[in-house]
Design a protein around this motif. Structure first.
Motif, short mmCIF file in Angstrom:
data_model
loop_
_atom_site.label_atom_id
_atom_site.label_comp_id
_atom_site.label_asym_id
_atom_site.label_seq_id
_atom_site.Cartn_x
_atom_site.Cartn_y
_atom_site.Cartn_z
N PRO A 20 0.80 -1.22 0.00
CA PRO A 20 0.00 0.00 0.00
C PRO A 20 0.84 1.28 0.00
N SER A 21 2.17 1.13 0.16
CA SER A 21 2.98 2.33 0.34
C SER A 21 4.42 2.12 -0.12
N TYR A 22 5.17 3.22 -0.15
CA TYR A 22 6.61 3.17 -0.40
C TYR A 22 7.30 2.82 0.91
N GLY A 23 8.30 1.94 0.85
CA GLY A 23 9.02 1.61 2.06
C GLY A 23 9.93 0.42 1.89
N THR A 24 10.32 -0.15 3.02
CA THR A 24 11.22 -1.29 3.07
C THR A 24 10.55 -2.40 3.89
N VAL A 25 10.65 -3.63 3.41
CA VAL A 25 10.07 -4.77 4.13
C VAL A 25 10.91 -5.03 5.38
N GLU A 26 10.28 -4.89 6.54
CA GLU A 26 10.95 -5.13 7.82
C GLU A 26 10.80 -6.58 8.28
N LYS A 27 9.61 -7.16 8.07
CA LYS A 27 9.36 -8.55 8.46
C LYS A 27 8.47 -9.21 7.42
N VAL A 28 8.74 -10.49 7.18
CA VAL A 28 7.88 -11.31 6.32
C VAL A 28 7.31 -12.39 7.23
N LEU A 29 6.02 -12.26 7.56
CA LEU A 29 5.36 -13.22 8.43
C LEU A 29 4.69 -14.33 7.63
N ALA A 30 4.53 -14.09 6.33
CA ALA A 30 3.89 -15.06 5.43
C ALA A 30 4.93 -16.03 4.89
N LYS A 31 4.55 -17.29 4.81
CA LYS A 31 5.43 -18.31 4.23
C LYS A 31 4.65 -19.08 3.18
N ALA A 32 5.32 -19.40 2.08
CA ALA A 32 4.66 -20.14 0.99
C ALA A 32 4.12 -21.47 1.50
N ASN A 33 2.99 -21.87 0.94
CA ASN A 33 2.32 -23.15 1.24
C ASN A 33 1.82 -23.25 2.68
N THR A 34 1.55 -22.12 3.32
CA THR A 34 0.96 -22.15 4.66
C THR A 34 -0.43 -21.51 4.61
N LYS A 35 -1.29 -21.96 5.50
CA LYS A 35 -2.65 -21.45 5.58
C LYS A 35 -2.66 -20.17 6.39
N VAL A 36 -3.40 -19.18 5.93
CA VAL A 36 -3.55 -17.92 6.66
C VAL A 36 -5.03 -17.64 6.88
N SER A 37 -5.31 -16.97 7.97
CA SER A 37 -6.68 -16.58 8.30
C SER A 37 -6.93 -15.14 7.87
N GLU A 38 -8.21 -14.80 7.76
CA GLU A 38 -8.60 -13.45 7.42
C GLU A 38 -8.02 -12.47 8.44
N TRP A 39 -7.44 -11.39 7.98
CA TRP A 39 -6.83 -10.30 8.75
C TRP A 39 -5.61 -10.72 9.56
N GLU A 40 -5.02 -11.87 9.25
CA GLU A 40 -3.77 -12.29 9.90
C GLU A 40 -2.63 -11.44 9.35
N PRO A 41 -1.73 -10.94 10.20
CA PRO A 41 -0.60 -10.14 9.72
C PRO A 41 0.29 -10.95 8.77
#
Length: 93
Positions: A20-41
């Motif tokens: 949504p903005s200009y910046g730098t990725v500080e943390k990646v909490l998402a991992k490929a092939n994992t299930k995520v819930s609605e509104w999960e960071p």
């Protein structure tokens, strides 16, 4: 920290998670092939003005792929991940 709850955009049979903005990725909490819930960071971005934004989306499903890593520079609209929406499974049955 600012919490940004984003809407995704459909691309083919997947949902796009975009910056949504200009910046730098500080943390990646998402991992490929994992299930995520609605509104999960999924990501934390440090914006150009120094504030941190926690990125979450309004769908649940399986993360198909992640396209950023810690330290990457992002711009608005840049694809950070693809998610296979849970709703797609129910459409097939």
């Amino acid at each position: 920290m600012i919490i940004r709850e984003l809407l995704t955009h459909r691309w083919g049979n997947k949902e796009l998670v975009t910056s949504p903005s200009y910046g730098t990725v500080e943390k990646v909490l998402a991992k490929a092939n994992t299930k995520v819930s609605e509104w999960e960071p999924l990501f934390i971005i440090k914006t150009e003005n120094g504030s941190c934004e926690q990125i979450a989306v309004g769908i649940s499903g399986v993360i198909n792929s992640v396209h950023v890593k810690i330290g990457d520079h992002v711009i608005p609209g840049m694809v950070m991940a693809f998610i296979e929406d849970d709703l797609l499974d129910s459409d097939i049955s």
